[in-house]
Design a protein around this motif. Structure first.
Motif, PDB file in Angstrom:
ATOM      1  N   ALA A  20       0.846  -1.208   0.000  1.00  0.00           N
ATOM      2  CA  ALA A  20       0.000   0.000   0.000  1.00  0.00           C
ATOM      3  C   ALA A  20       0.877   1.251   0.000  1.00  0.00           C
ATOM      4  CB  ALA A  20      -0.931  -0.009   1.204  1.00  0.00           C
ATOM      5  N   CYS A  70     -10.112  -9.069   5.198  1.00  0.00           N
ATOM      6  CA  CYS A  70     -10.417  -7.742   5.759  1.00  0.00           C
ATOM      7  C   CYS A  70      -9.136  -6.982   6.128  1.00  0.00           C
ATOM      8  CB  CYS A  70     -11.325  -7.875   6.984  1.00  0.00           C
ATOM      9  SG  CYS A  70     -13.012  -8.300   6.518  1.00  0.00           S
ATOM     10  N   VAL A  73      -7.620  -5.754   2.858  1.00  0.00           N
ATOM     11  CA  VAL A  73      -8.442  -4.698   2.225  1.00  0.00           C
ATOM     12  C   VAL A  73      -8.327  -3.395   3.014  1.00  0.00           C
ATOM     13  CG1 VAL A  73     -10.815  -4.020   1.652  1.00  0.00           C
ATOM     14  CG2 VAL A  73     -10.031  -6.327   1.135  1.00  0.00           C
ATOM     15  N   GLU A  74      -8.307  -3.494   4.332  1.00  0.00           N
ATOM     16  CA  GLU A  74      -8.176  -2.278   5.160  1.00  0.00           C
ATOM     17  C   GLU A  74      -6.873  -1.536   4.823  1.00  0.00           C
ATOM     18  OE1 GLU A  74      -8.326  -3.078   9.400  1.00  0.00           O
ATOM     19  OE2 GLU A  74      -7.510  -1.093   9.880  1.00  0.00           O
ATOM     20  N   GLU A  75      -5.777  -2.291   4.744  1.00  0.00           N
ATOM     21  CA  GLU A  75      -4.475  -1.657   4.480  1.00  0.00           C
ATOM     22  C   GLU A  75      -4.433  -1.015   3.092  1.00  0.00           C
ATOM     23  OE1 GLU A  75      -2.210  -1.044   6.672  1.00  0.00           O
ATOM     24  OE2 GLU A  75      -3.368  -2.146   8.163  1.00  0.00           O
ATOM     25  N   LEU A  76      -4.926  -1.759   2.085  1.00  0.00           N
ATOM     26  CA  LEU A  76      -4.901  -1.224   0.715  1.00  0.00           C
ATOM     27  C   LEU A  76      -5.775   0.019   0.611  1.00  0.00           C
ATOM     28  CD1 LEU A  76      -5.164  -4.545  -1.370  1.00  0.00           C
ATOM     29  CD2 LEU A  76      -3.091  -3.236  -0.857  1.00  0.00           C
ATOM     30  N   SER A  77      -6.937  -0.020   1.295  1.00  0.00           N
ATOM     31  CA  SER A  77      -7.889   1.098   1.187  1.00  0.00           C
ATOM     32  C   SER A  77      -7.393   2.348   1.908  1.00  0.00           C
ATOM     33  CB  SER A  77      -9.256   0.685   1.734  1.00  0.00           C
ATOM     34  OG  SER A  77      -9.717  -0.459   1.051  1.00  0.00           O
ATOM     35  N   LYS A  78      -6.497   2.177   2.871  1.00  0.00           N
ATOM     36  CA  LYS A  78      -5.912   3.363   3.516  1.00  0.00           C
ATOM     37  C   LYS A  78      -5.181   4.214   2.479  1.00  0.00           C
ATOM     38  CE  LYS A  78      -4.940   1.592   8.130  1.00  0.00           C
ATOM     39  NZ  LYS A  78      -3.858   1.047   8.953  1.00  0.00           N
ATOM     40  N   GLY A  81      -8.987   3.666  -2.010  1.00  0.00           N
ATOM     41  CA  GLY A  81     -10.236   2.897  -1.887  1.00  0.00           C
ATOM     42  C   GLY A  81     -10.535   2.095  -3.142  1.00  0.00           C
ATOM     43  N   GLY A  84      -8.641  -1.025  -2.932  1.00  0.00           N
ATOM     44  CA  GLY A  84      -9.293  -1.883  -1.929  1.00  0.00           C
ATOM     45  C   GLY A  84     -10.371  -2.737  -2.566  1.00  0.00           C
ATOM     46  N   GLN A 249     -13.093  -2.072   3.557  1.00  0.00           N
ATOM     47  CA  GLN A 249     -12.724  -1.034   2.577  1.00  0.00           C
ATOM     48  C   GLN A 249     -13.065   0.346   3.149  1.00  0.00           C
ATOM     49  OE1 GLN A 249     -15.188  -0.982  -0.900  1.00  0.00           O
ATOM     50  NE2 GLN A 249     -14.002   0.658  -1.851  1.00  0.00           N
ATOM     51  N   GLY A 252     -10.751   1.203   6.013  1.00  0.00           N
ATOM     52  CA  GLY A 252      -9.445   1.654   5.525  1.00  0.00           C
ATOM     53  C   GLY A 252      -9.505   3.084   5.015  1.00  0.00           C
TER      54      GLY A 252
END
Ligand code: CAA
Length: 413
Positions: A20, A70, A73-78, A81, A84, A249, A252
């Motif tokens: 990320a 989860c 996805v949380e890390e990527l969406s930070k 989005g 994510g 998502q 994040g």
């Protein structure tokens, strides 16, 4: 918090965090502007073996289930989005196979997805069937050794980029409960094509398209589970497992926006001091942080429930999606507020968080549908609380607690 996770959970979360920061964040604005699929990001995710996190080990994955989905996805969406959902939508597309596929279907399709060799999408919604998913009209009939599909799907995320599609179609129009089946369609199947590509407010790096089926012919063994009729149930079971991913998502996005807003508040000076020194900004940041943390706990609880097969996952998954996506809309909007006039400008990274957050309140079931699902399940569970009726006076009965005490004391007298 880390002590609540296994070494594997932390390993995949940390890998996702690295990608990320090193790959996604520097490219987020470019792909948002271009509205093109970021294949270089897909390649980095593939190389890091992240596409296998939710897929069981026996089908080529790492066996981390919805929890690892989860966390990633949380890390990527930070950082973005769009990335994510670009990642999470592969879980949405593959859950029907995991939930309902035959052993042959699982062995054939899941390893390709786990290794990131093939991307997958989920085709449920149609022009006349958004929230009313069972109202879909795309149909399929048997013809010799084939299924022949006709109709169109709307808002298919990952469409065009994906090689495999879980597609829901009416196979028995006269049945009430066994009307719909899930079928697996592959890129290149005759009669299958990608239609209109949408121009979107947010999540612009991932395509959202129409799928067109014009006498699309697929082999008979592509009906999910080997027999038709259970498609709607399988779609609902899929959404139960995928909605915590949308919660992640949104979580994040909110957490990422909070980080940016906090850093900005410590740097931006007004009235001779950093704006983080003002109590009105502190209140905004404190409320944002508290809501992010509450959403995080609910998302992880829903993910754990999915992985352990706990009772009540439908309600918990809907709650996590509802809470986190409404929370993300508020937190990302407040983050823009912290940035002030600069926050509204495309030169700054924060307005994208707000645009990306909006869709999370809409897709995989609008938040109105989530409330409906939660309330329906709550009312169903009320049967277990029958013992409480004795303590609840009905308006047309004289059975208040005071009446009962009077009757008891009269009987004793
Ligand atoms: N698990 C298993 N079975 C379930 C279920 C669940 N969670 N929910 C419902 N069912 C079963 C019911 O038991 C019932 O079975 P019987 O017929 O055997 O009794 C059947 O499914 C019908 O259930 P309902 O009567 O509750 O169905 P409904 O028509 O009233 O619809 C709904 C319910 C909750 C509104 C549902 O249509 C829904 O979730 N709509 C939203 C659709 C949605 O989320 N779309 C998102 C598309 S994906 C997307 O956005 C993707 C993207 O690209 C990112």
């Amino acid at each position: 918090m880390d002590e609540l996770f296994s070494a594997d959970n932390l390993k995949w979360r940390d890998k996702a965090r690295e990608i990320a920061e090193d790959v996604v964040r520097p490219l987020a604005a470019k792909y948002d502007r271009l509205q093109e699929y970021p294949w270089e990001i897909r390649d980095a995710l593939k190389e890091a073996e992240l596409f296998g996190v939710w897929i069981p080990k026996e089908y080529g994955g790492h066996g981390g289930g919805v929890m690892d989905l989860c966390l990633v996805v949380e890390e990527l969406s930070k950082a973005c989005g769009g990335v994510g959902v670009l990642f999470a939508v592969n879980a949405l597309g593959s859950f029907p196979i995991l939930v309902a596929g035959t052993e042959e279907q699982k062995k054939h399709y899941l390893p390709q997805i786990a290794h990131g060799e093939k991307l997958i999408a989920f085709g449920l919604s149609e022009r006349p069937a958004g929230s009313d998913a069972s109202g879909l009209v795309t149909n399929a009939h048997e013809d010799g050794d084939s299924w022949v599909i006709n109709g169109q799907k709307k808002w298919t995320t990952n469409g065009g980029a994906a090689d495999i599609y879980s597609v829901f179609a009416v196979t028995d129009p006269n049945s009430r409960s066994r009307r719909i089946s899930a079928l697996i369609v592959e890129k290149g199947d005759p009669g299958f094509s990608i239609g209109r590509k949408e121009d979107k407010m947010g999540i612009r790096c991932v395509p959202v398209v129409e799928l067109h089926f014009d006498d699309c012919r697929i082999p008979k063994d592509r009906v999910l589970g080997g027999r038709p009729g259970l498609g709607f149930k399988h779609a609902m079971m899929t959404l139960d497992r995928a909605r915590p991913g949308v919660a992640a998502q949104a979580l994040g996005l909110a957490a990422g926006a909070l980080e940016l807003a906090t850093v900005y508040a410590t740097q931006r000076k007004q009235f001779g001091q950093a704006i983080s020194g003002f109590q009105m900004i502190q209140q905004l940041l404190a409320d944002m942080a508290t809501n992010v943390e509450a959403g995080r706990q609910l998302t992880y609880a829903a993910a754990r429930a999915c992985d352990t097969g706990a009772e009540g996952i439908t309600k918990l998954a809907a709650m996590s999606k509802l809470f986190c996506t409404d929370m993300a809309m508020k937190v990302t909007t407040d983050a823009v507020q912290v940035f002030g006039g600069y926050g509204y400008m495309k030169d700054y990274p924060i307005e994208k968080y707000m645009r990306d957050a909006k869709i999370t309140q809409i897709y995989e079931g609008t938040n109105q549908v989530q409330r409906l699902v939660i309330a329906r399940n709550l009312i169903k569970e009320a049967g277990r609380l029958d013992h409480l009726s004795a303590f609840i006076p009905l308006p047309d009965h004289e059975n208040t607690i005071a009446d009962q005490e009077r009757a008891a004391s009269a009987a004793g007298a």
